[in-house]
Design a protein around this motif. Structure first.
Motif, PDB file in Angstrom:
ATOM      1  N   ALA A  54       0.819  -1.215   0.000  1.00  0.00           N
ATOM      2  CA  ALA A  54       0.000   0.000   0.000  1.00  0.00           C
ATOM      3  C   ALA A  54       0.853   1.266   0.000  1.00  0.00           C
ATOM      4  O   ALA A  54       0.365   2.339  -0.336  1.00  0.00           O
ATOM      5  CB  ALA A  54      -0.938   0.004   1.201  1.00  0.00           C
ATOM      6  N   PHE A  55       2.123   1.149   0.363  1.00  0.00           N
ATOM      7  CA  PHE A  55       3.011   2.313   0.353  1.00  0.00           C
ATOM      8  C   PHE A  55       3.472   2.578  -1.075  1.00  0.00           C
ATOM      9  O   PHE A  55       4.143   1.747  -1.689  1.00  0.00           O
ATOM     10  CB  PHE A  55       4.245   2.079   1.241  1.00  0.00           C
ATOM     11  N   ALA A  56       3.128   3.739  -1.597  1.00  0.00           N
ATOM     12  CA  ALA A  56       3.525   4.105  -2.959  1.00  0.00           C
ATOM     13  C   ALA A  56       5.043   4.176  -3.086  1.00  0.00           C
ATOM     14  O   ALA A  56       5.594   3.999  -4.178  1.00  0.00           O
ATOM     15  CB  ALA A  56       2.907   5.444  -3.346  1.00  0.00           C
ATOM     16  N   ILE A  58       7.194   2.099  -1.948  1.00  0.00           N
ATOM     17  CA  ILE A  58       7.790   0.763  -2.062  1.00  0.00           C
ATOM     18  C   ILE A  58       7.473   0.223  -3.447  1.00  0.00           C
ATOM     19  O   ILE A  58       6.312   0.145  -3.852  1.00  0.00           O
ATOM     20  CB  ILE A  58       7.267  -0.173  -0.951  1.00  0.00           C
ATOM     21  N   ASP A  59       8.515  -0.154  -4.185  1.00  0.00           N
ATOM     22  CA  ASP A  59       8.351  -0.642  -5.560  1.00  0.00           C
ATOM     23  C   ASP A  59       7.843  -2.073  -5.618  1.00  0.00           C
ATOM     24  O   ASP A  59       7.023  -2.407  -6.467  1.00  0.00           O
ATOM     25  CB  ASP A  59       9.682  -0.551  -6.325  1.00  0.00           C
ATOM     26  N   SER A  60       8.336  -2.929  -4.721  1.00  0.00           N
ATOM     27  CA  SER A  60       8.006  -4.340  -4.811  1.00  0.00           C
ATOM     28  C   SER A  60       8.158  -5.008  -3.448  1.00  0.00           C
ATOM     29  O   SER A  60       9.091  -4.706  -2.706  1.00  0.00           O
ATOM     30  CB  SER A  60       8.948  -5.013  -5.816  1.00  0.00           C
ATOM     31  N   VAL A  61       7.223  -5.911  -3.145  1.00  0.00           N
ATOM     32  CA  VAL A  61       7.305  -6.747  -1.945  1.00  0.00           C
ATOM     33  C   VAL A  61       7.146  -8.187  -2.410  1.00  0.00           C
ATOM     34  O   VAL A  61       6.123  -8.561  -2.972  1.00  0.00           O
ATOM     35  CB  VAL A  61       6.195  -6.406  -0.924  1.00  0.00           C
ATOM     36  N   GLN A  62       8.197  -8.978  -2.192  1.00  0.00           N
ATOM     37  CA  GLN A  62       8.167 -10.386  -2.586  1.00  0.00           C
ATOM     38  C   GLN A  62       8.257 -11.231  -1.321  1.00  0.00           C
ATOM     39  O   GLN A  62       9.142 -11.013  -0.496  1.00  0.00           O
ATOM     40  CB  GLN A  62       9.336 -10.695  -3.515  1.00  0.00           C
ATOM     41  N   THR A  63       7.332 -12.160  -1.179  1.00  0.00           N
ATOM     42  CA  THR A  63       7.313 -13.015   0.002  1.00  0.00           C
ATOM     43  C   THR A  63       7.449 -14.469  -0.411  1.00  0.00           C
ATOM     44  O   THR A  63       7.103 -14.854  -1.526  1.00  0.00           O
ATOM     45  CB  THR A  63       6.002 -12.826   0.783  1.00  0.00           C
ATOM     46  N   ASN A  64       7.947 -15.282   0.526  1.00  0.00           N
ATOM     47  CA  ASN A  64       8.097 -16.705   0.281  1.00  0.00           C
ATOM     48  C   ASN A  64       7.682 -17.433   1.556  1.00  0.00           C
ATOM     49  O   ASN A  64       8.380 -17.352   2.575  1.00  0.00           O
ATOM     50  CB  ASN A  64       9.552 -17.020  -0.084  1.00  0.00           C
ATOM     51  N   VAL A  65       6.543 -18.133   1.508  1.00  0.00           N
ATOM     52  CA  VAL A  65       6.037 -18.826   2.700  1.00  0.00           C
ATOM     53  C   VAL A  65       6.805 -20.105   2.996  1.00  0.00           C
ATOM     54  O   VAL A  65       6.666 -20.656   4.084  1.00  0.00           O
ATOM     55  CB  VAL A  65       4.515 -19.107   2.613  1.00  0.00           C
ATOM     56  N   THR A  75      13.069   2.703  -4.227  1.00  0.00           N
ATOM     57  CA  THR A  75      13.988   3.752  -4.643  1.00  0.00           C
ATOM     58  C   THR A  75      14.285   4.595  -3.402  1.00  0.00           C
ATOM     59  O   THR A  75      13.372   5.234  -2.859  1.00  0.00           O
ATOM     60  CB  THR A  75      13.361   4.621  -5.757  1.00  0.00           C
ATOM     61  N   PRO A  76      15.537   4.583  -2.914  1.00  0.00           N
ATOM     62  CA  PRO A  76      15.840   5.243  -1.644  1.00  0.00           C
ATOM     63  C   PRO A  76      15.379   6.698  -1.557  1.00  0.00           C
ATOM     64  O   PRO A  76      14.789   7.093  -0.542  1.00  0.00           O
ATOM     65  CB  PRO A  76      17.366   5.141  -1.541  1.00  0.00           C
ATOM     66  N   GLU A  77      15.636   7.492  -2.565  1.00  0.00           N
ATOM     67  CA  GLU A  77      15.279   8.906  -2.512  1.00  0.00           C
ATOM     68  C   GLU A  77      13.771   9.099  -2.356  1.00  0.00           C
ATOM     69  O   GLU A  77      13.311   9.976  -1.632  1.00  0.00           O
ATOM     70  CB  GLU A  77      15.764   9.641  -3.773  1.00  0.00           C
ATOM     71  N   ARG A  78      13.011   8.279  -3.041  1.00  0.00           N
ATOM     72  CA  ARG A  78      11.548   8.388  -2.961  1.00  0.00           C
ATOM     73  C   ARG A  78      11.047   7.904  -1.607  1.00  0.00           C
ATOM     74  O   ARG A  78      10.198   8.539  -0.977  1.00  0.00           O
ATOM     75  CB  ARG A  78      10.909   7.584  -4.097  1.00  0.00           C
ATOM     76  N   LEU A  79      11.571   6.790  -1.118  1.00  0.00           N
ATOM     77  CA  LEU A  79      11.140   6.243   0.171  1.00  0.00           C
ATOM     78  C   LEU A  79      11.425   7.234   1.288  1.00  0.00           C
ATOM     79  O   LEU A  79      10.609   7.432   2.181  1.00  0.00           O
ATOM     80  CB  LEU A  79      11.859   4.923   0.450  1.00  0.00           C
ATOM     81  N   ARG A  80      12.564   7.892   1.248  1.00  0.00           N
ATOM     82  CA  ARG A  80      12.980   8.795   2.329  1.00  0.00           C
ATOM     83  C   ARG A  80      12.153  10.064   2.399  1.00  0.00           C
ATOM     84  O   ARG A  80      12.247  10.800   3.381  1.00  0.00           O
ATOM     85  CB  ARG A  80      14.467   9.105   2.175  1.00  0.00           C
ATOM     86  N   GLN A  81      11.310  10.310   1.428  1.00  0.00           N
ATOM     87  CA  GLN A  81      10.407  11.458   1.480  1.00  0.00           C
ATOM     88  C   GLN A  81       9.256  11.206   2.455  1.00  0.00           C
ATOM     89  O   GLN A  81       8.601  12.137   2.899  1.00  0.00           O
ATOM     90  CB  GLN A  81       9.877  11.792   0.090  1.00  0.00           C
ATOM     91  N   ASN A  82       9.012   9.941   2.781  1.00  0.00           N
ATOM     92  CA  ASN A  82       8.000   9.558   3.756  1.00  0.00           C
ATOM     93  C   ASN A  82       8.699   9.435   5.106  1.00  0.00           C
ATOM     94  O   ASN A  82       9.554   8.567   5.306  1.00  0.00           O
ATOM     95  CB  ASN A  82       7.356   8.229   3.341  1.00  0.00           C
TER      96      ASN A  82
END
Length: 99
Positions: A54-56, A58-65, A75-82
């Motif tokens: 849901a966080f814009a 974050i580009d991708s979340v991959q999980t493995n059960v 993208t660090p620069e974009r994430l750090r704006q939040n």
């Protein structure tokens, strides 16, 4: 997160989540987490995918059960704006087993 002396207290769901997983590795833009609770738990997998996805910022979340692995790409620069995500990244930087 709030502080009492040197003691950090989680103040939101994101803080609680990041403290409930093993931070395996960190590189700017790439974080690998592990959770034993995720192994075989497709319901938790869906919650993680939904909430982190849901966080814009974050580009991708991959999980493995099977392994309990969570790979987060951003993208660090974009994430750090939040501000909240920036604080989480700072926590991850200092608590990752491998950097």
């Amino acid at each position: 997160m709030s502080f009492i002396g040197n003691f950090q207290i989680p103040t939101n769901t994101l803080d609680l989540f990041i403290r409930s997983v093993d931070i395996s590795s960190y590189l700017p833009g790439r974080v690998r987490l592990y959770s034993n609770n995720l192994i075989g738990n497709t319901e938790l997998e869906a919650q993680i995918q939904s909430q982190l996805g849901a966080f814009a910022e974050i580009d991708s979340v991959q999980t493995n059960v099977t392994s309990g692995s969570i790979l987060i790409l951003y993208t660090p620069e974009r994430l750090r704006q939040n501000a909240d995500l920036r604080k989480v990244e700072e926590y991850i930087m200092t608590h990752a087993r491998r950097k």
